[in-house]
Design a protein around this motif. Structure first.
Motif, mmCIF file in Angstrom:
data_model
loop_
_atom_site.group_PDB
_atom_site.id
_atom_site.type_symbol
_atom_site.label_atom_id
_atom_site.label_comp_id
_atom_site.label_asym_id
_atom_site.label_seq_id
_atom_site.Cartn_x
_atom_site.Cartn_y
_atom_site.Cartn_z
ATOM 1 N N ASN A 145 0.834 -1.200 0.000
ATOM 2 C CA ASN A 145 0.000 0.000 0.000
ATOM 3 C C ASN A 145 0.874 1.257 0.000
ATOM 4 O O ASN A 145 1.606 1.511 0.958
ATOM 5 N N SER A 181 -2.027 10.914 -3.500
ATOM 6 C CA SER A 181 -3.215 11.759 -3.641
ATOM 7 C C SER A 181 -3.493 12.010 -5.114
ATOM 8 O O SER A 181 -2.574 12.048 -5.936
ATOM 9 N N TYR A 182 -4.777 12.178 -5.434
ATOM 10 C CA TYR A 182 -5.154 12.617 -6.773
ATOM 11 C C TYR A 182 -6.381 13.508 -6.643
ATOM 12 O O TYR A 182 -6.853 13.771 -5.527
ATOM 13 N N ASN A 183 -6.885 13.990 -7.740
ATOM 14 C CA ASN A 183 -7.895 15.053 -7.695
ATOM 15 C C ASN A 183 -9.150 14.678 -6.926
ATOM 16 O O ASN A 183 -9.795 15.534 -6.319
ATOM 17 N N LEU A 184 -9.541 13.411 -6.951
ATOM 18 C CA LEU A 184 -10.770 12.990 -6.291
ATOM 19 C C LEU A 184 -10.537 12.348 -4.932
ATOM 20 O O LEU A 184 -11.479 11.876 -4.306
ATOM 21 N N SER A 185 -9.281 12.305 -4.480
ATOM 22 C CA SER A 185 -9.011 11.708 -3.170
ATOM 23 C C SER A 185 -7.690 12.210 -2.627
ATOM 24 O O SER A 185 -6.623 11.903 -3.165
ATOM 25 N N GLY A 186 -7.770 12.959 -1.553
ATOM 26 C CA GLY A 186 -6.563 13.420 -0.878
ATOM 27 C C GLY A 186 -5.928 12.334 -0.044
ATOM 28 O O GLY A 186 -4.726 12.365 0.222
ATOM 29 N N TRP A 187 -6.744 11.369 0.405
ATOM 30 C CA TRP A 187 -6.261 10.232 1.183
ATOM 31 C C TRP A 187 -6.528 8.965 0.376
ATOM 32 O O TRP A 187 -7.636 8.440 0.376
ATOM 33 N N SER A 188 -5.530 8.504 -0.320
ATOM 34 C CA SER A 188 -5.704 7.329 -1.163
ATOM 35 C C SER A 188 -4.503 6.414 -1.031
ATOM 36 O O SER A 188 -3.446 6.811 -0.504
ATOM 37 N N GLN A 189 -4.676 5.177 -1.497
ATOM 38 C CA GLN A 189 -3.593 4.190 -1.513
ATOM 39 C C GLN A 189 -3.535 3.552 -2.892
ATOM 40 O O GLN A 189 -4.564 3.187 -3.461
#
Length: 344
Positions: free
Chosen positions: A23, A27-35
């Motif tokens: 993991n 981060s990307y445009n639709l999720s600041g907290w992502s894996q």
């Protein structure tokens, strides 16, 4: 203490079968907290070597990814003596996008080593492999094709490492793939390669180039899968009887090399590429190998690509549409007897 931001539930010292993910926070445009979650599995039982088995270093290279998934689903724990770490798609964003480069950061994972724990997703993964996985293993198997850009005669290949004992281990494992050709290659497109990083750590490294392009034929899948199993048997991590080419009714593997810059022929201008010879063919110096045609100048005669030496066409351009500077042919040559002796 590890510097990597990658987390996993895999305990690499634990016997048995484990399935999890690596993991990587991003981060990307639709999720600041992502894996970014990269599937990984281990199977460990008894005493023996530890083998890292992976594919999808470049996303558009699929036979190895399929071979690993089929293998990891089929093995039983009692067949194992040692440990296998399976990562069928190490660059899963690229695999899902059918691209060579990661669509997340635009990087070629195979030019990111030794990596950077504070870098982009590809650099973080390279750092994790370098500092967390490679130290655990004895053998690194990294399965490739030419991707969409190059079509190879299906072969196992390796670098000609300086350490003779390491070279011997690598050559024997490469031959265990039972491909028609075994290929010694040079790095013509930059530094930071995964195999080189593992080689510099003294690992036995086996790589492949199983064709390329959008279409993978049944014979290429078969040699990819049968060869992989045979290599694992050769390494004594998988039970079974190792087969050689004599057992299969085939002639010995032919060792060839492309170690000089002149062995790699690039398009002098852009156009539509037509190959005159198939991969695996013997060619002669001065022989026309292919031609470039010009969409905007159909009245112009094609530019002929000629062989600059005698050799074997081990690979050629995949897509017809070709840009100036794209590789159009790789010519290989028989490995000298004195070098072959160091493989034994």
């Amino acid at each position: 203490m590890s510097q990597t931001p990658i987390q996993t539930k895999i305990d690499f010292d634990k016997p048995g079968i484990q399935w999890s993910t690596l993991n990587i926070p991003f981060s990307y445009n639709l999720s600041g907290w992502s894996q970014l979650q990269i599937p990984i599995s281990t199977i460990g039982h008894g005493e023996g070597p530890t083998v890292l088995l992976m594919a999808g270093n470049h996303g558009d290279e699929y036979p190895g990814q399929i071979a690993i998934m089929k293998l990891m689903q089929s093995l039983k724990i009692e067949q194992i003596s040692g440990r296998i770490i399976f990562i069928p798609a190490i660059n899963i964003p690229a695999a899902k996008a059918a691209t060579r480069l990661s669509p997340i950061d635009g990087k070629n994972l195979n030019r990111c080593f030794p990596g950077d724990a504070d870098g982009t997703v590809s650099e973080i993964m390279a750092h994790y492999l370098t500092h967390e996985i490679f130290p655990l293993v004895d053998v690194v198997i990294d399965l490739h094709t030419g991707g969409r850009g190059v079509y190879f005669y299906p072969c196992a290949h390796m670098h000609l490492v300086e350490n003779l004992e390491q070279r011997r281990r690598m050559a024997l494992a490469t031959e265990a793939y039972n491909t028609d050709f075994a290929f010694l290659y040079a790095d013509i497109a930059g530094k930071g390669l995964l195999p080189v990083e593992a080689e510099n750590m003294g690992k036995t490294v086996v790589t492949t180039e199983m064709g390329g392009g959008e279409v993978t034929t049944a014979p290429v899948h078969q040699v990819s899968q049968a060869g992989l199993r045979n290599v694992l048997v050769h390494l004594k991590v998988l039970q079974g009887e190792e087969k050689n080419r004599t057992d299969l009714g085939l002639p010995p593997t032919r060792w060839v090399q492309a170690l000089n810059a002149e062995d790699y022929i690039f398009a002098p201008e852009s156009g539509l590429f037509e190959s005159f010879v198939d991969v695996g063919s013997e060619v002669s110096e001065g022989q026309p190998l292919g031609a470039l045609y010009f969409l905007e100048r159909p009245d112009r005669k094609p530019s002929i690509i000629e062989a600059n030496s005698n050799g074997i066409a081990i690979a050629h351009r995949g897509p017809t549409l070709t840009s100036q500077g794209d590789i159009v042919f790789c010519l290989a040559h028989d490995v000298e007897e004195q070098v072959l002796k160091t493989f034994q």
